[in-house]
Design a protein around this motif. Structure first.
Motif, PDB file in Angstrom:
ATOM      1  N   ASP A 175      -1.905  14.770 -23.106  1.00 54.82           N
ATOM      2  CA  ASP A 175      -2.403  13.980 -21.980  1.00 54.82           C
ATOM      3  C   ASP A 175      -1.567  12.718 -21.789  1.00 54.82           C
ATOM      4  N   SER A 176      -0.294  12.756 -22.216  1.00 53.15           N
ATOM      5  CA  SER A 176       0.548  11.574 -22.130  1.00 53.15           C
ATOM      6  C   SER A 176       0.787  11.151 -20.679  1.00 53.15           C
ATOM      7  N   ASP A 177       0.852  12.130 -19.763  1.00 48.63           N
ATOM      8  CA  ASP A 177       1.031  11.803 -18.350  1.00 48.63           C
ATOM      9  C   ASP A 177      -0.333  11.825 -17.673  1.00 48.63           C
ATOM     10  N   TRP A 178      -1.184  10.873 -18.031  1.00 48.91           N
ATOM     11  CA  TRP A 178      -2.549  10.833 -17.523  1.00 48.91           C
ATOM     12  C   TRP A 178      -2.582  10.800 -16.003  1.00 48.91           C
ATOM     13  N   ALA A 179      -1.721   9.994 -15.407  1.00 52.06           N
ATOM     14  CA  ALA A 179      -1.815   9.733 -13.969  1.00 52.06           C
ATOM     15  C   ALA A 179      -1.642  10.984 -13.126  1.00 52.06           C
ATOM     16  N   CYS A 180      -0.776  11.901 -13.530  1.00 50.88           N
ATOM     17  CA  CYS A 180      -0.493  13.082 -12.707  1.00 50.88           C
ATOM     18  C   CYS A 180      -1.755  13.903 -12.469  1.00 50.88           C
ATOM     19  N   GLU A 181      -2.421  14.321 -13.557  1.00 52.62           N
ATOM     20  CA  GLU A 181      -3.608  15.149 -13.399  1.00 52.62           C
ATOM     21  C   GLU A 181      -4.834  14.341 -13.000  1.00 52.62           C
ATOM     22  N   ALA A 182      -4.852  13.044 -13.314  1.00 53.35           N
ATOM     23  CA  ALA A 182      -5.958  12.195 -12.856  1.00 53.35           C
ATOM     24  C   ALA A 182      -5.861  11.949 -11.356  1.00 53.35           C
ATOM     25  N   ARG A 183      -4.658  11.791 -10.871  1.00 56.66           N
ATOM     26  CA  ARG A 183      -4.452  11.590  -9.429  1.00 56.66           C
ATOM     27  C   ARG A 183      -4.864  12.834  -8.659  1.00 56.66           C
ATOM     28  N   ARG A 184      -4.435  13.987  -9.146  1.00 63.04           N
ATOM     29  CA  ARG A 184      -4.781  15.246  -8.492  1.00 63.04           C
ATOM     30  C   ARG A 184      -6.295  15.458  -8.532  1.00 63.04           C
ATOM     31  N   VAL A 190     -12.872  13.140  -5.600  1.00 63.52           N
ATOM     32  CA  VAL A 190     -13.486  11.869  -5.192  1.00 63.52           C
ATOM     33  C   VAL A 190     -12.844  11.288  -3.937  1.00 63.52           C
ATOM     34  N   GLY A 191     -11.658  11.768  -3.585  1.00 64.31           N
ATOM     35  CA  GLY A 191     -10.783  11.088  -2.634  1.00 64.31           C
ATOM     36  C   GLY A 191     -11.389  10.576  -1.347  1.00 64.31           C
ATOM     37  N   LYS A 192     -12.229  11.365  -0.690  1.00 65.84           N
ATOM     38  CA  LYS A 192     -12.733  10.925   0.609  1.00 65.84           C
ATOM     39  C   LYS A 192     -13.831   9.874   0.486  1.00 65.84           C
ATOM     40  N   PHE A 193     -14.233   9.556  -0.745  1.00 65.73           N
ATOM     41  CA  PHE A 193     -15.277   8.549  -0.958  1.00 65.73           C
ATOM     42  C   PHE A 193     -14.682   7.236  -1.464  1.00 65.73           C
ATOM     43  N   GLY A 194     -13.552   6.859  -0.891  1.00 66.08           N
ATOM     44  CA  GLY A 194     -12.853   5.657  -1.327  1.00 66.08           C
ATOM     45  C   GLY A 194     -13.683   4.397  -1.248  1.00 66.08           C
ATOM     46  N   ALA A 195     -14.447   4.240  -0.170  1.00 66.67           N
ATOM     47  CA  ALA A 195     -15.258   3.026  -0.016  1.00 66.67           C
ATOM     48  C   ALA A 195     -16.296   2.920  -1.116  1.00 66.67           C
ATOM     49  N   LYS A 232      -7.838   1.409  -7.893  1.00 63.34           N
ATOM     50  CA  LYS A 232      -7.873   0.500  -6.745  1.00 63.34           C
ATOM     51  C   LYS A 232      -6.910   0.965  -5.667  1.00 63.34           C
ATOM     52  N   THR A 233      -5.726   1.396  -6.087  1.00 60.87           N
ATOM     53  CA  THR A 233      -4.726   1.889  -5.126  1.00 60.87           C
ATOM     54  C   THR A 233      -5.204   3.159  -4.449  1.00 60.87           C
ATOM     55  N   TRP A 234      -5.670   4.119  -5.254  1.00 58.10           N
ATOM     56  CA  TRP A 234      -6.099   5.399  -4.685  1.00 58.10           C
ATOM     57  C   TRP A 234      -7.297   5.230  -3.761  1.00 58.10           C
ATOM     58  N   PHE A 291       0.020  10.922  -1.271  1.00 60.87           N
ATOM     59  CA  PHE A 291      -0.461   9.585  -1.563  1.00 60.87           C
ATOM     60  C   PHE A 291       0.386   8.868  -2.602  1.00 60.87           C
ATOM     61  N   SER A 292       1.439   9.524  -3.084  1.00 59.88           N
ATOM     62  CA  SER A 292       2.322   8.870  -4.042  1.00 59.88           C
ATOM     63  C   SER A 292       3.371   8.017  -3.344  1.00 59.88           C
ATOM     64  N   TYR A 293       3.590   8.276  -2.067  1.00 59.39           N
ATOM     65  CA  TYR A 293       4.663   7.584  -1.358  1.00 59.39           C
ATOM     66  C   TYR A 293       4.142   6.866  -0.132  1.00 59.39           C
ATOM     67  N   ASP A 294       4.921   5.882   0.326  1.00 63.04           N
ATOM     68  CA  ASP A 294       4.406   4.994   1.361  1.00 63.04           C
ATOM     69  C   ASP A 294       4.678   5.486   2.771  1.00 63.04           C
ATOM     70  N   ARG A 295       5.384   6.594   2.909  1.00 63.37           N
ATOM     71  CA  ARG A 295       5.613   7.147   4.232  1.00 63.37           C
ATOM     72  C   ARG A 295       5.395   8.647   4.218  1.00 63.37           C
ATOM     73  N   LEU A 296       4.803   9.135   5.266  1.00 62.80           N
ATOM     74  CA  LEU A 296       4.506  10.564   5.380  1.00 62.80           C
ATOM     75  C   LEU A 296       5.087  11.078   6.685  1.00 62.80           C
ATOM     76  N   VAL A 297       5.882  12.142   6.604  1.00 61.26           N
ATOM     77  CA  VAL A 297       6.438  12.780   7.796  1.00 61.26           C
ATOM     78  C   VAL A 297       5.845  14.177   7.890  1.00 61.26           C
ATOM     79  N   LEU A 298       5.194  14.483   9.006  1.00 59.95           N
ATOM     80  CA  LEU A 298       4.647  15.818   9.224  1.00 59.95           C
ATOM     81  C   LEU A 298       5.571  16.595  10.140  1.00 59.95           C
ATOM     82  N   ALA A 299       6.115  17.689   9.630  1.00 56.50           N
ATOM     83  CA  ALA A 299       7.001  18.517  10.435  1.00 56.50           C
ATOM     84  C   ALA A 299       6.340  19.885  10.521  1.00 56.50           C
TER      85      ALA A 299
END
Length: 304
Positions: A175-184, A190-195, A232-234, A291-299
């Motif tokens: 579990d050394s890379d906690w953020a990867c699987e925690a982010r996913r 939980v994602g849509k319940f940010g507030a 807080k970021t997510w 959500f890892s990057y600050d710009r999103l391009v939809l093609a």
């Protein structure tokens, strides 16, 4: 897993599951966490998935060392944490269930009874004294179900965070890379319940938290500012780092060519770029990348 002299881990690892909640790939399995606080009065915190009832009851029995539990604290009613409530109460007939009012309504639906004669209904700010330990309850509605509560044990500075701060993966894998699987996990569950997550983070900020015990994934006991800052970021839907995420679908391959050309040109200008074919990429992986990057391009197109 050792937590402390008085907080004992009694959860289980699920190594057979391939899709969590029927949709999220979990190649490293999943943990269903449960804890025992040993004191003058013993509290068992949450149960586990029904497939692991026998193993969990054996873990609980070993932790009790022949004593009887006074309480079963239920933080969250999703079946992977609540399925064994009734069997626990049958095994320990003197135990009392402690949970939110909405959780007991769900128990009525799940088990055909709400345990009116052996329950304590708690809300935000209520306390449950055990001896030298006391649980203070924190309302956490919609993180990520409406009945959710968390609890904080002051003498050991421990937050029992329900599904918050959880991650995919069994506890006996790296579990050394906690953020990867925690982010996913966060954006899938939980994602849509940010507030709502932001509201709970504000409550947690007033506490001296030195250990977080979630219902999935490892217990967090060092560098907690790292995990709190990520949440807080997510939960505020901000990007974590500089870069561009390109998401595309392509019926005949032309939009794919355009997306790959865009990626090449952006990289020539020094941009970090991740590209995903939404028709093939796992849903949770694509959301994590976005959500890892600050710009999103939809093609995207249904023609090319």
């Amino acid at each position: 897993m050792f937590i402390s002299k008085d907080i004992i881990y009694v959860g289980v690892n699920d190594k057979k599951i391939d899709l969590f909640e029927g949709q999220f790939k979990v190649p490293n399995g999943m943990s269903y966490n449960s804890y025992v606080i040993s004191d003058e009065k013993i509290a068992v915190l949450d149960t586990v998935d029904a497939h692991f009832e026998k193993e969990w009851l054996e873990n609980v029995s070993a932790a009790l060392c022949g004593r009887a539990p006074a309480y079963l604290v239920v933080h969250h009613m999703e079946p992977d944490h609540s399925a064994c409530i009734k069997s626990f109460l049958e095994t320990y007939p003197s135990a009392v269930v402690v949970s939110s009012a909405k959780a007991f309504l769900m128990m009525q639906s799940y088990f055909g009874e709400a345990f009116e004669n052996r329950r304590i209904v708690v809300k935000d700010g209520d306390e449950l004294p055990l001896g030298k330990h006391t649980l203070t309850f924190i309302g956490a509605a919609m993180v990520h179900w409406p009945e959710v509560i968390m609890s904080y044990e002051k003498s050991e500075n421990t937050l029992f965070s329900a599904d918050a701060f959880g991650k995919f993966g069994a506890l006996d894998v790296d579990d050394s890379d906690w953020a990867c699987e925690a982010r996913r996990y966060y954006f899938g569950i939980v994602g849509k319940f940010g507030a709502a997550a932001q509201n709970v983070l504000k409550k947690a900020a007033a506490l001296d938290v030195k250990r977080i015990c979630p219902l999935h994934g490892p217990v967090l006991s060092s560098n907690l500012s790292y995990y709190l800052d990520l949440y807080k970021t997510w939960s505020s839907y901000e990007a974590e780092s500089e870069g561009v995420f390109i998401a595309y679908t392509s019926v005949y391959g032309h939009t794919k060519e355009a997306a790959e050309l865009l990626k090449t040109e952006l990289e020539k200008n020094g941009q970090k770029v991740v590209i995903s074919d939404l028709a093939r990429c796992d849903m949770s992986e694509a959301v994590e990348d976005a959500f890892s990057y600050d710009r999103l391009v939809l093609a995207t197109t249904t023609y090319n």
